[in-house]
Design a protein around this motif. Structure first.
Motif: not given
Length: 313
Positions: A262-288
């Protein structure tokens, strides 16, 4: 033709082999059909820099991988996840069905929402115990500079260099992510079933829609924890950095646990880093998820024993 029995009026004590077989088919359908999108999501969430992090949509990400690395590159690791999903999902749906029967007494209704969620939690614990090693192998195979020639080679190298613990390093995070994911998933699915299919018959369209809506909601809510899981799973995977005109390769990093990740993600990308891949995750998960429930309910319906008095012409 005699009237076909209601789907939910079929014998409530479905034989275990029916749940196992239907769950196995659902697992393969869920994880393999949308696998290229999952590859994009993994790269976007990893702390290794790669071109896919700047892609506007998952489709652009897939095109980027194909352009640079070939047509089959988005499918690397699919054999590992297919092999893991068969036993994992067979147990997953079986445990869910049995606990649902236990908690609800085979009754249906909005009053059973917590029972559905609790059943999903028990199912998740068993599922992740089987699935976590396959997830580790799959995600390392998906990385841009993955050095492994095959999933078997990847598993062998991980075990030799990092030990058996590497296959379960993200298990706690996986549970922390999947417990709320599956609780929301199952409660949402059953909720939409009550709305779209109040008579609880076998209805392909309602299973498809309810599964997609449930999967998309659960995916959006749990994306931050999925980012942490990906970072833990992909550590020690080679990353590339430019040094002038040359490219240097180094390990992606070593993280002691969830807090460190968690600390590494925050230092590397900030809070936005915890939303990385959200669009891809939803696009994957809905049809899957929609496909998973559709296949599961279909095979459950086909394999389920019907009363002998029912005749089909």
């Amino acid at each position: 033709m005699a009237d076909e029995p209601d789907y939910e009026s079929l014998p409530p004590t479905t034989k275990i082999w029916v749940n196992l077989a239907a769950g196995a088919m659902a697992g393969v359908a869920e994880h393999c059909v949308m696998f290229p999108v999952d590859s994009v999501k993994t790269r976007m969430q990893s702390l290794c820099p790669c071109p896919e992090t700047s892609c506007k949509t998952p489709v652009h990400g897939i095109a980027s991988i194909i352009k640079r690395e070939g047509w089959l590159r988005p499918l690397r690791g699919v054999n590992a996840i297919a092999a893991g999903s068969i036993p994992a999902h067979a147990l997953y749906f079986t445990v869910y069905e049995k606990f649902k029967q236990f908690f609800t007494g085979n009754t249906v209704g909005h009053g059973n929402t917590l029972a559905y969620g609790a059943s999903g939690i028990f199912a998740t614990m068993i599922h992740d115990l089987v699935m976590n090693p396959a997830e580790v192998i799959k995600q390392r195979m998906q990385m841009m500079y993955s050095p492994y020639g095959s999933s078997i080679e990847c598993a062998r190298c991980i075990y030799k260099v990092e030990g058996i613990g590497a296959f379960y390093r993200s298990y706690t995070t996986q549970l922390l992510m999947n417990v709320p994911f599956q609780a929301v998933h199952f409660m949402s699915y059953e909720f939409w079933q009550h709305i779209l299919n109040p008579e609880h018959k076998y209805d392909p369209s309602s299973h498809l829609i309810a599964g997609g809506l449930a999967g998309g909601l659960a995916a959006a809510i749990t994306t931050p924890l999925d980012c942490v899981k990906t970072v833990l799973n992909t550590q020690q995977t080679p990353c590339a950095e430019r040094n002038g005109n040359s490219i240097l390769f180094k390990a992606s990093g070593s993280y002691n646990g969830i807090k460190d990740a968690i600390t590494s993600i925050y230092h590397a990308r900030g809070l936005i880093g915890f939303a990385a891949g959200m669009q891809a995750r939803i696009v994957y998960q809905v049809p899957a998820t929609a496909l998973s429930w559709s296949v599961y309910e279909l095979f459950k319906f086909i394999l389920q024993e019907r009363p002998k008095s029912v005749a089909f012409v």
